[in-house]
Design an enzyme around this catalytic site. Structure first.
Site, PDB file in Angstrom:
ATOM      1  N   ALA A  66     -21.785   5.442  -5.507  1.00 14.42           N
ATOM      2  CA  ALA A  66     -20.488   4.747  -6.194  1.00 14.42           C
ATOM      3  C   ALA A  66     -19.603   4.174  -5.294  1.00 14.42           C
ATOM      4  CB  ALA A  66     -20.168   5.174  -7.381  1.00 14.42           C
ATOM      5  N   GLY A 109     -24.285   7.865  -6.738  1.00  9.31           N
ATOM      6  CA  GLY A 109     -25.037   6.692  -7.567  1.00  9.31           C
ATOM      7  C   GLY A 109     -26.123   5.917  -6.698  1.00  9.31           C
ATOM      8  N   GLU A 112     -28.992   8.034  -7.900  1.00  8.08           N
ATOM      9  CA  GLU A 112     -29.285   7.909  -9.405  1.00  8.08           C
ATOM     10  C   GLU A 112     -29.686   6.396  -9.470  1.00  8.08           C
ATOM     11  OE1 GLU A 112     -25.011   8.787  -9.833  1.00  8.08           O
ATOM     12  OE2 GLU A 112     -25.512  10.183 -11.596  1.00  8.08           O
ATOM     13  N   GLU A 132     -21.247  14.167  -5.421  1.00  6.70           N
ATOM     14  CA  GLU A 132     -19.969  13.994  -6.274  1.00  6.70           C
ATOM     15  C   GLU A 132     -19.128  15.282  -6.477  1.00  6.70           C
ATOM     16  OE1 GLU A 132     -22.958  13.454  -7.288  1.00  6.70           O
ATOM     17  OE2 GLU A 132     -23.223  11.242  -8.084  1.00  6.70           O
TER      18      GLU A 132
HETATM   19  N1  CO8 Z   1     -17.833   4.242  -1.317  1.00  5.24           N
HETATM   20  C1  CO8 Z   1     -17.078   3.301  -0.601  1.00  5.24           C
HETATM   21  N2  CO8 Z   1     -17.372   3.304   0.715  1.00  5.24           N
HETATM   22  C2  CO8 Z   1     -18.311   3.944   1.477  1.00  5.24           C
HETATM   23  C3  CO8 Z   1     -18.851   4.908   0.543  1.00  5.24           C
HETATM   24  C4  CO8 Z   1     -18.794   4.919  -0.719  1.00  5.24           C
HETATM   25  N3  CO8 Z   1     -19.564   5.729  -1.702  1.00  5.24           N
HETATM   26  N4  CO8 Z   1     -19.923   5.410   1.755  1.00  5.24           N
HETATM   27  C5  CO8 Z   1     -19.717   5.047   2.673  1.00  5.24           C
HETATM   28  N5  CO8 Z   1     -18.592   4.051   2.818  1.00  5.24           N
HETATM   29  C6  CO8 Z   1     -17.880   3.465   3.869  1.00  5.24           C
HETATM   30  C7  CO8 Z   1     -17.172   3.938   4.741  1.00  5.24           C
HETATM   31  O1  CO8 Z   1     -15.713   4.155   4.129  1.00  5.24           O
HETATM   32  C8  CO8 Z   1     -17.078   3.180   5.922  1.00  5.24           C
HETATM   33  O2  CO8 Z   1     -16.245   2.354   5.714  1.00  5.24           O
HETATM   34  P1  CO8 Z   1     -14.975   1.642   6.891  1.00  5.24           P
HETATM   35  O3  CO8 Z   1     -15.798   1.602   8.156  1.00  5.24           O
HETATM   36  O4  CO8 Z   1     -14.285   0.804   6.327  1.00  5.24           O
HETATM   37  O5  CO8 Z   1     -14.333   3.359   7.242  1.00  5.24           O
HETATM   38  C9  CO8 Z   1     -18.535   2.881   6.068  1.00  5.24           C
HETATM   39  O6  CO8 Z   1     -18.893   2.836   4.571  1.00  5.24           O
HETATM   40  C10 CO8 Z   1     -19.333   3.641   6.898  1.00  5.24           C
HETATM   41  O7  CO8 Z   1     -19.421   4.875   6.489  1.00  5.24           O
HETATM   42  P2  CO8 Z   1     -18.969   6.220   7.303  1.00  5.24           P
HETATM   43  O8  CO8 Z   1     -18.170   5.746   8.630  1.00  5.24           O
HETATM   44  O9  CO8 Z   1     -18.509   7.242   6.368  1.00  5.24           O
HETATM   45  O10 CO8 Z   1     -20.853   6.305   7.965  1.00  5.24           O
HETATM   46  P3  CO8 Z   1     -21.253   7.641   8.452  1.00  5.24           P
HETATM   47  O11 CO8 Z   1     -22.699   7.131   9.037  1.00  5.24           O
HETATM   48  O12 CO8 Z   1     -20.361   8.461   9.113  1.00  5.24           O
HETATM   49  O13 CO8 Z   1     -21.410   8.535   7.250  1.00  5.24           O
HETATM   50  C11 CO8 Z   1     -22.164   8.909   4.932  1.00  5.24           C
HETATM   51  C12 CO8 Z   1     -22.546   8.172   6.158  1.00  5.24           C
HETATM   52  C13 CO8 Z   1     -22.536  10.467   5.305  1.00  5.24           C
HETATM   53  C14 CO8 Z   1     -22.855   8.497   3.720  1.00  5.24           C
HETATM   54  C15 CO8 Z   1     -20.643   9.019   4.342  1.00  5.24           C
HETATM   55  O14 CO8 Z   1     -20.256   7.731   4.588  1.00  5.24           O
HETATM   56  C16 CO8 Z   1     -20.589   9.417   2.983  1.00  5.24           C
HETATM   57  O15 CO8 Z   1     -20.184  10.851   3.017  1.00  5.24           O
HETATM   58  N6  CO8 Z   1     -20.231   8.557   2.134  1.00  5.24           N
HETATM   59  C17 CO8 Z   1     -19.893   8.958   0.830  1.00  5.24           C
HETATM   60  C18 CO8 Z   1     -20.996   9.474  -0.035  1.00  5.24           C
HETATM   61  C19 CO8 Z   1     -20.773  10.091  -1.457  1.00  5.24           C
HETATM   62  O16 CO8 Z   1     -19.820  10.815  -1.610  1.00  5.24           O
HETATM   63  N7  CO8 Z   1     -21.173   9.218  -2.316  1.00  5.24           N
HETATM   64  C20 CO8 Z   1     -20.946   9.773  -3.788  1.00  5.24           C
HETATM   65  C21 CO8 Z   1     -20.239   8.913  -4.320  1.00  5.24           C
HETATM   66  S1  CO8 Z   1     -19.303   9.363  -5.882  1.00  5.24           S
HETATM   67  C22 CO8 Z   1     -20.776   8.678  -7.032  1.00  5.24           C
HETATM   68  O17 CO8 Z   1     -21.782   8.102  -6.628  1.00  5.24           O
HETATM   69  C23 CO8 Z   1     -20.500   8.924  -8.370  1.00  5.24           C
HETATM   70  C24 CO8 Z   1     -21.459   7.875  -9.392  1.00  5.24           C
HETATM   71  C25 CO8 Z   1     -20.977   8.235 -10.796  1.00  5.24           C
HETATM   72  C26 CO8 Z   1     -20.095   7.507 -11.189  1.00  5.24           C
HETATM   73  C27 CO8 Z   1     -20.128   7.031 -12.629  1.00  5.24           C
HETATM   74  C28 CO8 Z   1     -18.831   6.779 -13.298  1.00  5.24           C
HETATM   75  C29 CO8 Z   1     -19.248   6.505 -14.889  1.00  5.24           C
END
Ligand code: CO8
Length: 258
Positions: A66, A109, A112, A132
């Site tokens: 998400a 997400g 999911e 998460e």
């Molecule tokens: N949300 C927003 N932006 C994201 C996300 C995300 N989940 N993942 C990556 N990005 C963005 C980064 O911020 C970055 O943007 P910018 O260049 O502007 O800084 C760009 O994508 C590239 O990402 P990275 O530089 O971090 O890329 P890496 O190759 O270094 O790392 C990873 C890749 C490991 C995937 C890393 O991006 C990461 O850890 N991302 C987050 C993963 C995460 O925590 N996902 C879970 C999110 S929470 C969720 O899904 C909850 C769902 C339930 C909600 C339901 C509500 C009712």
């Protein structure tokens, strides 16, 4: 189907392909993307020319979760009043089989969304996880339920409480994914599987999907009863007559589709 901002759609014969397209955010699932995916699935599901749907992302990311930047500012009242992300549930009501073609990250997400699909075809570079917990929350699009049903309590607890990423060989061993293929073949394999499914009787494939899904949601007795009722009702279809006649006559069946 045009005017989408966060996804691409195309059709190839009876197969529809939806490609998540927010590459700069690793296909993070924001509200706009959710609305577009759900809308596209709804439209394809209503289209008699479509027999299977593929949902895919990029080679680096199916979806990295998400959109954290969108969620960051929300408080309890916001998520409750907005019914945040509830619309994803609509995917479970599609009758058309949906295949997730997963390369790269399928986290939070993203994992999911893959589990909301009926079949997961994964590339060798795929990474699954529910991270998460690292953000101070838990899965919210069914992950704690679908992952547990798919892989069992021990692994689901491990993944959800540590937030670790799982490589594809572990995901395959656990039965989370249907097939693992070289990363560059993920989409083509998913399209082939979708084309195979789309060539069958639509009523039979949608009933097959309904019957398997019933196993997740009911007792064995109730599930078997549901299967029997679906099975019996297929004998009222022209596709059953055609399928069995074709076998007896040693020819390919020509299903009505729908
Ligand atoms: N949300 C927003 N932006 C994201 C996300 C995300 N989940 N993942 C990556 N990005 C963005 C980064 O911020 C970055 O943007 P910018 O260049 O502007 O800084 C760009 O994508 C590239 O990402 P990275 O530089 O971090 O890329 P890496 O190759 O270094 O790392 C990873 C890749 C490991 C995937 C890393 O991006 C990461 O850890 N991302 C987050 C993963 C995460 O925590 N996902 C879970 C999110 S929470 C969720 O899904 C909850 C769902 C339930 C909600 C339901 C509500 C009712």
């Amino acid at each position: 189907m045009t005017d989408f901002q966060t996804i691409l759609t195309e059709t190839d014969g009876r197969v529809a392909v939806i490609t998540l397209n927010r590459p700069k955010a690793l296909n993070a699932l924001n509200t706009e993307l959710m609305g577009e995916v759900v809308g596209a699935v709804r439209a394809f599901d209503a289209d008699p020319g479509i027999g299977a749907i593929v949902i895919t992302g990029s080679e680096k990311a199916f979806a990295a979760g998400a959109d954290i930047k969108e969620m960051q500012e929300k408080d309890f009242a916001d998520v409750v009043t907005e019914q945040f992300f509830v619309a994803w549930d609509e995917l479970t009501r599609a009758r058309t089989p949906i295949i997730a073609a997963v390369s790269g990250y399928a986290l939070g997400g993203g994992c999911e969304l893959a589990m909301l699909c009926d079949i997961i075809i994964a590339g060798e570079n795929a990474r699954f996880g529910q991270p998460e917990i690292n953000l101070g929350v838990i899965p919210g699009i069914g992950g704690s339920q679908r992952l547990t049903r798919a892989v069992g309590k021990a692994k689901a607890m491990d993944l959800i409480l540590t937030g670790r990423q799982m490589k594809v060989d572990e995901a395959e061993k656990l039965g989370l994914v249907s097939r693992v293929v070289p990363t560059e073949e993920v989409v083509s394999t998913a399209r082939e599987v979708a084309a195979t499914i789309a060539s069958k009787s639509f009523i039979a494939s949608s009933y097959g999907k309904e019957a398997v899904n019933r196993a997740f949601e009911s007792s064995l007795t109730e599930g078997v009863r549901a299967e029997r009722s679906l099975f019996y009702s297929l004998f009222a279809t022209a596709d059953q007559t055609e399928g069995m006649s074709a076998f007896a006559e040693k020819r390919e069946p020509n299903f009505l589709h729908r």
